[in-house]
Design an enzyme around this catalytic site. Structure first.
Site, PDB file in Angstrom:
ATOM      1  N   HIS A  78       0.860  -1.199   0.000  1.00 56.23           N
ATOM      2  CA  HIS A  78       0.000   0.000   0.000  1.00 56.23           C
ATOM      3  C   HIS A  78       0.886   1.236   0.000  1.00 56.23           C
ATOM      4  O   HIS A  78       1.842   1.329   0.776  1.00 56.23           O
ATOM      5  CB  HIS A  78      -0.870  -0.064   1.263  1.00 56.23           C
ATOM      6  N   GLU A  80       0.112   4.434   0.826  1.00 55.04           N
ATOM      7  CA  GLU A  80      -0.107   5.509   1.804  1.00 55.04           C
ATOM      8  C   GLU A  80       1.093   5.596   2.752  1.00 55.04           C
ATOM      9  O   GLU A  80       1.670   4.583   3.155  1.00 55.04           O
ATOM     10  CB  GLU A  80      -1.422   5.301   2.564  1.00 55.04           C
TER      11      GLU A  80
HETATM   12 FE1  FEO Z   1      -4.201   3.495   4.059  1.00 49.61          FE
HETATM   13 FE2  FEO Z   1      -2.787   2.703   7.091  1.00 49.61          FE
HETATM   14  O1  FEO Z   1      -2.910   3.516   5.406  1.00 49.61           O
END
Ligand code: FEO
Length: 395
Positions: A78, A80
């Site tokens: 991911h 982010e």
């Molecule tokens: Fe979507 Fe914990 O980040």
């Protein structure tokens, strides 16, 4: 924090963020963790990293187990930055030319965050990567909750590295569900309501996909909070329950007030709901963070919103709440509006419009009262509460 061996040759090397209290607007009263995992095999593999400011701690944790230079593969489930923020530091230590596995969208999105031209190895849904004794299978989980999101599954150990899914913002020394018991569930619920509610239909599809693939799950390792090892099916089944958004006989009265008139109305509505056997609760939007209110919205059958009229419009805090709730697309709700006003009284109409746009079933045109509710006004609020109670399921 000392690394913890979660299965033979597989280590939690994450960090605990004890002090975070606001995670981009989500109140994290008990902090969080950023989980990263190290697999020791013929090919030593790091799954995910941590926020940039914890990069030193991550590297120290890895260093307790192996020289970071010996890591062969890095996997980013991911983009982010709470999970990829330390990538620059990690790749620098591990070796800039080492393969970095991610989804195709991960490649695209990481490239928008980092100028380095790393040795990206985009993977397909269902693609595999041999580590030696183990094989990883990648599952694209697009929009759960970013376009780049994916899971990594260790076939031999039946361990799922699930990125944000099944996570919780909770900081503690506990690393596993069996160390927490039921106490972890409110954190998991809040996480689902605020991060994943919008994607409920995709979650149901994903569960079907995982079932069709026949993936056994002995352990689910999310990127936040505790690891599910005692009963991974508990959280996956609960995710299905939350995703179906079956309404309960529960009502929230979400409001703000200027001179307590709208508050008096809220109190009367809650009182009537309670008398009719509804699990009802007033939530003043300045007493509760919006992320706490949404946690309660998740399983409530009715959301009743109250606002004074200010400058011909909604009280700003209610606009904030309605905007947040609209974005998360809660389903299967009934709704109603109420509020006090002085001379123009637009708030109820404006709330109704918002609730209709959210596809809530409006069961009443709403109650608006000039200045201060008198006995008749309070009675009208009681009637609204009773009407909502009648419209709620009997459970
Ligand atoms: Fe979507 Fe914990 O980040």
């Amino acid at each position: 924090m000392t690394p913890i061996e979660i299965a033979e040759g597989i280590f939690w090397v994450g960090v605990i963020d004890w002090n975070i209290r606001d995670f981009h607007g989500y109140s994290t009263k008990q902090g969080s963790t950023y989980n990263a995992y190290l697999i020791l095999d013929d090919k030593i593999t790091l799954i995910d990293t941590v926020k940039k400011e914890f990069a030193d701690e991550l590297m120290a944790n890895i260093g307790h187990i192996v020289d970071p230079k010996k890591i062969d593969y890095v996997i980013s489930n991911h983009t982010e930055m709470d999970h990829s923020g330390s990538l620059a530091r990690v790749m620098h230590r591990v070796g800039e030319d080492k393969p970095l596995y991610c989804s195709k969208m991960g490649h695209k999105n990481l490239s928008r965050h980092f100028p380095q031209r790393w040795n990206y190895q985009p993977v397909e849904n269902g693609g595999t990567l041999g580590l030696g004794k183990r094989t990883l299978t990648f599952l694209e989980t697009r929009m759960l909750h970013w376009p780049d999101s994916m899971f990594s599954y260790v076939n031999e150990d039946k361990i799922l590295f699930s990125s944000d899914a099944f996570g919780q913002h909770y900081a503690g020394l506990e690393r596993f569900d069996d160390q927490m018991g039921d106490a972890i569930m409110p954190h998991a619920k809040k996480y689902f309501a605020n991060i994943l509610l919008l994607y409920s239909p995709l979650i149901l599809k994903l569960v079907d996909q995982v079932t069709d693939m026949g993936l056994a799950l002995d352990m689910i390792c999310p990127d936040h909070g505790i690891i599910w090892r005692k009963d991974p099916s508990r959280i996956s089944n609960t995710f299905v329950e939350w995703s179906t958004q079956e309404p309960k006989r529960k009502a929230l009265v979400v409001y703000d007030t200027m001179w307590h008139s709208t508050e008096m109305m809220a109190g009367a509505i809650v009182d009537a709901l309670g008398q009719e056997g509804v699990d009802a609760k007033p939530m003043h939007v300045r007493a509760w963070n919006r992320s706490d209110i949404i946690t309660e919205v998740l399983d409530a059958g009715a959301i009743i919103v109250g606002s004074p009229t200010l400058n011909n419009g909604l009280f700003p805090t209610l606009s904030d709440f309605l905007t947040y709730m609209k974005g998360l697309k809660p389903k299967n709700k009934i709704g109603a509006a109420f509020g006090s006003f002085g001379w123009s009284g637009e708030a109820v109409k404006l709330i109704n419009k918002e609730l209709e746009e959210m596809k809530f079933e409006l069961i009443d045109p709403g109650v608006k009262i000039q200045y201060v509710p008198d006995d008749r006004g309070i009675e009208a609020c009681y009637e609204l509460g009773k009407k909502i109670a009648q419209a709620l399921p009997a459970n």
